[in-house]
Design a protein around this motif. Sequence first.
Motif, PDB file in Angstrom:
ATOM      1  N   LYS A   1      -8.248  11.804 -14.490  1.00 28.30           N
ATOM      2  CA  LYS A   1      -7.561  11.379 -15.706  1.00 28.30           C
ATOM      3  C   LYS A   1      -6.145  11.958 -15.751  1.00 28.30           C
ATOM      4  CE  LYS A   1     -11.483   9.577 -16.928  1.00 28.30           C
ATOM      5  NZ  LYS A   1     -11.687   8.116 -16.743  1.00 28.30           N
ATOM      6  N   PRO A   2      -5.230  11.299 -16.472  1.00 23.36           N
ATOM      7  CA  PRO A   2      -3.880  11.854 -16.634  1.00 23.36           C
ATOM      8  C   PRO A   2      -3.940  13.278 -17.178  1.00 23.36           C
ATOM      9  CG  PRO A   2      -3.930   9.599 -17.407  1.00 23.36           C
ATOM     10  CD  PRO A   2      -5.357   9.971 -17.107  1.00 23.36           C
ATOM     11  N   GLY A   3      -3.079  14.134 -16.623  1.00 24.83           N
ATOM     12  CA  GLY A   3      -3.042  15.530 -17.034  1.00 24.83           C
ATOM     13  C   GLY A   3      -3.735  16.468 -16.078  1.00 24.83           C
ATOM     14  N   GLU A   4      -4.486  15.930 -15.104  1.00 20.20           N
ATOM     15  CA  GLU A   4      -5.189  16.791 -14.159  1.00 20.20           C
ATOM     16  C   GLU A   4      -4.244  17.301 -13.071  1.00 20.20           C
ATOM     17  OE1 GLU A   4      -9.059  15.921 -12.778  1.00 20.20           O
ATOM     18  OE2 GLU A   4      -9.504  14.533 -14.405  1.00 20.20           O
TER      19      GLU A   4
ATOM     20  N   ASN B   1      -0.069   9.543 -15.007  1.00 14.90           N
ATOM     21  CA  ASN B   1      -0.446   8.230 -15.529  1.00 14.90           C
ATOM     22  C   ASN B   1      -1.259   7.474 -14.490  1.00 14.90           C
ATOM     23  OD1 ASN B   1      -0.368   5.912 -17.279  1.00 14.90           O
ATOM     24  ND2 ASN B   1       1.243   5.053 -16.001  1.00 14.90           N
ATOM     25  N   PHE B   2      -2.125   6.602 -14.972  1.00 12.46           N
ATOM     26  CA  PHE B   2      -2.695   5.581 -14.104  1.00 12.46           C
ATOM     27  C   PHE B   2      -2.091   4.261 -14.541  1.00 12.46           C
ATOM     28  CE2 PHE B   2      -5.787   2.193 -13.219  1.00 12.46           C
ATOM     29  CZ  PHE B   2      -5.815   2.306 -11.831  1.00 12.46           C
ATOM     30  N   ASN B   3      -1.360   3.625 -13.620  1.00 14.20           N
ATOM     31  CA  ASN B   3      -0.671   2.373 -13.928  1.00 14.20           C
ATOM     32  C   ASN B   3      -1.511   1.215 -13.392  1.00 14.20           C
ATOM     33  OD1 ASN B   3       1.046   0.181 -14.196  1.00 14.20           O
ATOM     34  ND2 ASN B   3       2.876   1.323 -13.636  1.00 14.20           N
TER      35      ASN B   3
ATOM     36  N   GLY C   1      -2.822  -1.282  -9.140  1.00  9.24           N
ATOM     37  CA  GLY C   1      -3.435  -0.154  -9.837  1.00  9.24           C
ATOM     38  C   GLY C   1      -3.282   1.137  -9.054  1.00  9.24           C
ATOM     39  N   VAL C   2      -2.356   2.018  -9.482  1.00 10.22           N
ATOM     40  CA  VAL C   2      -2.074   3.256  -8.759  1.00 10.22           C
ATOM     41  C   VAL C   2      -1.912   4.417  -9.731  1.00 10.22           C
ATOM     42  CG1 VAL C   2      -0.918   2.063  -6.855  1.00 10.22           C
ATOM     43  CG2 VAL C   2       0.437   2.869  -8.798  1.00 10.22           C
TER      44      VAL C   2
ATOM     45  N   ILE D   1      -8.195  -5.559 -16.669  1.00  9.91           N
ATOM     46  CA  ILE D   1      -7.332  -4.446 -16.309  1.00  9.91           C
ATOM     47  C   ILE D   1      -8.019  -3.463 -15.360  1.00  9.91           C
ATOM     48  CG2 ILE D   1      -7.867  -2.745 -18.092  1.00  9.91           C
ATOM     49  CD1 ILE D   1      -4.362  -4.042 -17.284  1.00  9.91           C
ATOM     50  N   ASN D   2      -9.360  -3.428 -15.393  1.00 12.74           N
ATOM     51  CA  ASN D   2     -10.111  -2.521 -14.523  1.00 12.74           C
ATOM     52  C   ASN D   2     -10.600  -3.191 -13.253  1.00 12.74           C
ATOM     53  OD1 ASN D   2      -9.995  -0.273 -16.373  1.00 12.74           O
ATOM     54  ND2 ASN D   2     -11.523  -1.332 -17.618  1.00 12.74           N
ATOM     55  N   HIS D   3     -10.601  -4.506 -13.240  1.00 10.95           N
ATOM     56  CA  HIS D   3     -11.030  -5.276 -12.066  1.00 10.95           C
ATOM     57  C   HIS D   3      -9.967  -6.342 -11.819  1.00 10.95           C
ATOM     58  CE1 HIS D   3     -14.785  -3.619 -13.790  1.00 10.95           C
ATOM     59  NE2 HIS D   3     -15.085  -3.396 -12.525  1.00 10.95           N
ATOM     60  N   THR D   4      -8.954  -5.959 -11.049  1.00  5.65           N
ATOM     61  CA  THR D   4      -7.787  -6.815 -10.871  1.00  5.65           C
ATOM     62  C   THR D   4      -8.064  -7.947  -9.898  1.00  5.65           C
ATOM     63  OG1 THR D   4      -6.870  -5.532  -9.021  1.00  5.65           O
ATOM     64  CG2 THR D   4      -6.331  -4.788 -11.256  1.00  5.65           C
TER      65      THR D   4
END
Length: 386
Positions: free
Chosen positions: A178-181, A204-206, A224-225, A352-355
């Motif tokens: 997750k962001p912040g790790e 961030n996860f873009n 998704g990166v 958004i999770n399965h592009t």
Amino acid sequence: MKKMVFKKIFLILAIVFIGGLGGIIADRYIFPYLSSTDYFMKHDWLKKAAEDITVINKTEQVFVKEETSITKISNQISASVVGIISYPQTDAKNFPRKSTTSVGPTYGTGLIVTSDGLIMTYADAINLNNSKYKVVAYDGNSYDAEISGTDAYSNLVFLKISAGNLSAVSLGNSDDIKPGEKIIAIGINPGDFSRVYSAGLISNFNPTYNLAGKAISSSDKLEGVFEADLNSEKDYVGGPIVDYTGQVIGVMGTNAGDNAQKFFQIPSNKVAKVIDRAIKKELENDPVLGIYYIPLTKSYFLVNNLNIDRGALIYSPSGQSGLAMISGSAGQKAGLQINDIITKINDQEININHTLPDLLYQYKKGDLIELVVSRSGQEMKIPVQL
């Protein structure tokens, strides 16, 4: 008479002092101890005597030296990190002379993905044009290498060396990140091939960033990166991104888009799928749909007043249909049109999770799939042979 009075006063003071001291001892030590016994807890009057007693436990502060922790974490996979030298065919006799010119050798970072010598890196970490390759392992041994395959979807490149019993990398689950790790990037120093490190955070996860590096997405490029705040990111391209449990959760990549160099981290779960295809020697069978699109998000849905908030909108900034699809591609042959919204591949919903590219990557060139498409508000099913 006076002596009698003095003795009585002294006796009273002694009794008060001893009684007070006894009360303090009972309050601090005796009652807290008794309060923990079964007999004590059976009597209400004894319970009340223990009320409002605070027992203070001793605590200790432990200081962790973060630099030492980073070194220990990195050492878990350092043996899987290699240096890669690519040098011109005509300059082989001068290897490994370093040069800053375009015709000299270039140095990059890679990862051992199988114990029998399959090496992975990112395309921009090496020179793919008319080059020979050397791989320098953790123990200092160097090996001649040849290109085993390239993956157009992820821009990952695989080389093969003749070696055995190598330390293959272990990939973690990027879905848990997750962001912040905190993360660590590992690269190679081109001078002596020692390891170099950079610590930072996943910022961030873009989910909509596409490796095509253009204003619109390509159906045939990974989407998704992760994005991170690391120093000197160019020094780590092709190398691993490690979390604080010692697991590789990404690979550093880069491309030039909008006249700027962009750095990102390809999530390990996406990398694992590419590695599996490379091991099976199926990289040349990547599916190609050949369309350009905009991934539909809730924000795009709200701003543009659409009736669908997920899927892939076939699109061209110029509005020309010919620029929304590659000529002769599978998508064009199947009859897809500009402004079509692809909502499903077979029974799998695009979101958004399965592009679109990730779902397509499950298939191979030549496979027959069915796209669910919304065209002018009407849903239709269109078969496509990839």
